[in-house]
Design a protein around this motif. Sequence first.
Motif, PDB file in Angstrom:
ATOM      1  N   UNK A 167      55.815  27.094 -49.337  1.00  0.00           N
ATOM      2  CA  UNK A 167      55.834  26.982 -50.795  1.00  0.00           C
ATOM      3  C   UNK A 167      56.221  25.582 -51.233  1.00  0.00           C
ATOM      4  N   UNK A 174      49.542  20.053 -53.491  1.00  0.00           N
ATOM      5  CA  UNK A 174      48.565  20.310 -54.544  1.00  0.00           C
ATOM      6  C   UNK A 174      49.092  19.936 -55.936  1.00  0.00           C
ATOM      7  N   UNK A 176      51.520  20.491 -57.872  1.00  0.00           N
ATOM      8  CA  UNK A 176      52.029  21.393 -58.913  1.00  0.00           C
ATOM      9  C   UNK A 176      53.452  21.079 -59.324  1.00  0.00           C
TER      10      UNK A 176
ATOM     11  N   UNK B 108      44.577  31.549 -57.440  1.00  0.00           N
ATOM     12  CA  UNK B 108      43.962  30.434 -56.738  1.00  0.00           C
ATOM     13  C   UNK B 108      43.639  29.299 -57.707  1.00  0.00           C
ATOM     14  N   UNK B 109      42.961  29.661 -58.774  1.00  0.00           N
ATOM     15  CA  UNK B 109      42.595  28.667 -59.791  1.00  0.00           C
ATOM     16  C   UNK B 109      43.810  27.928 -60.334  1.00  0.00           C
ATOM     17  N   UNK B 110      44.888  28.687 -60.519  1.00  0.00           N
ATOM     18  CA  UNK B 110      46.052  28.118 -61.201  1.00  0.00           C
ATOM     19  C   UNK B 110      46.927  27.275 -60.283  1.00  0.00           C
ATOM     20  N   UNK B 111      47.163  27.770 -59.070  1.00  0.00           N
ATOM     21  CA  UNK B 111      48.212  27.162 -58.249  1.00  0.00           C
ATOM     22  C   UNK B 111      47.747  26.539 -56.940  1.00  0.00           C
ATOM     23  N   UNK B 112      46.513  26.767 -56.567  1.00  0.00           N
ATOM     24  CA  UNK B 112      46.091  26.287 -55.254  1.00  0.00           C
ATOM     25  C   UNK B 112      44.987  25.248 -55.327  1.00  0.00           C
ATOM     26  N   UNK B 113      43.991  25.529 -56.130  1.00  0.00           N
ATOM     27  CA  UNK B 113      42.842  24.625 -56.225  1.00  0.00           C
ATOM     28  C   UNK B 113      43.275  23.197 -56.547  1.00  0.00           C
ATOM     29  N   UNK B 166      55.687  31.335 -54.564  1.00  0.00           N
ATOM     30  CA  UNK B 166      54.380  30.726 -54.316  1.00  0.00           C
ATOM     31  C   UNK B 166      54.017  30.771 -52.835  1.00  0.00           C
TER      32      UNK B 166
END
Lengths: 204, 204
Positions: A167, A174, A176, B108-113, B166
């Motif tokens: 995490x 990425x 974040x 996925x869209x929010x936190x990984x991509x 996460x």
Amino acid sequence: MGISDRKEREKQEMKRLIIDAAMRMFVEEGYEKTSIRNIAEKIEYSPGTLYLYYKDKDELLYEVQREAFGRLYEHFLEKAPSKSPWKRLEQIMHAYVNFGLAHPDLYDLMFIIRSPMKTAEEKGDWLNGEACFNYLVQCIQECIGRKLIRYTDGRTAALSLWSMGHGLVSLNVRCRLKVMHISEEDVYKGIETAISEYLKLIKN
Amino acid sequence: MGISDRKEREKQEMKRLIIDAAMRMFVEEGYEKTSIRNIAEKIEYSPGTLYLYYKDKDELLYEVQREAFGRLYEHFLEKAPSKSPWKRLEQIMHAYVNFGLAHPDLYDLMFIIRSPMKTAEEKGDWLNGEACFNYLVQCIQECIGRKLIRYTDGRTAALSLWSMGHGLVSLNVRCRLKVMHISEEDVYKGIETAISEYLKLIKN
DNA sequence: CAAATATAATGAACACTGTTTAGTAATGCC
DNA sequence: GGCATTACTAAACAGTGTTCATTATATTTG
């Protein structure tokens, strides 16, 4: 038959040539942005040639991953060699996070990218990833056996420790952690602190 | 000037039409596999038309993310409304993980991509993501204020809690938990257990 | 050694991708 | 109704992963 031996050897050399170029380019440019044509150009072969050695881009990534997990495992052996299970656990966690922070693009390939799980399923095993994970699991088992940590279930402990490490690294990789509005340096410190604090919490 | 009002309204409706289709397709097929042409076809317009409303695919994703973070925030408000900071913290963590497990592709869209951080930087803010994060941060501040958790630094606590959540979700979303050789059901249970155990650990 | 065969490598082609732009159709304004 | 503006489209560009008939090379056979 020394001749087919040489053929086999040459084939392996060719595969190495390809995989080395691929790995370098995946790490430098990222998986998506590296095209088969680019790799082919780098090693001065035609694009089609690569397909004589690897069936698709997925398999290329799969092979690069094997290599990368091998390196992580080496990293563990080097940075987390302690006989004491608890100390080793600390070393493993810091080694993991440091590996991720030092080689963000490699880490990406290994733990974040979506692609090669198809190939992985086909091939049955999950490469040297398994070895890395087992290195953690085995350490945890010892810790639990000697009641060094507060977790009593190995599965839960392994999942939790790994997730915490992953995490931290992956949110950083990425980008974040931008929401936290802190400098890159402080991010590193923060991650280290988070790991240390977590280890304190689980220590018996 | 009712006429330019209508124009503006029609423009917004068009943007909605596009973003709705895009979101549905991103979630159903994934971001990479959804092409501008596919979206255009779905809403029965030419591909070029989309570029009159959004400057590139990145911006499309950015907008979809805003929507998605809005939903997560709603999810928090609904599932984590407790007045008691500690209870609310528990609720937030479970809500977060459940959201991720229930909507893996949205997550996925929010936190990984990787994509839309460029656009995000340009636009300055980090969408409703900030609101979601602050909901956690504020709760943690209250907990620390009342000495309900063992963490004393809010930053570290926020980073750790988020990373744990996460880590669990993203390892699952990107299929890395395969190394554990457990069924999908047990993965869900395992993740819930990990969260609960972690909360126990940090409770004062 | 020369001819036949098996292997290795290529380059063009296919069906895609995101994006740009010149040209067309529809609308609003005087 | 005729002009200007806006909305839209179709085609093109440069790129992608992948396949395949063709060519060049190397090996085996007569």
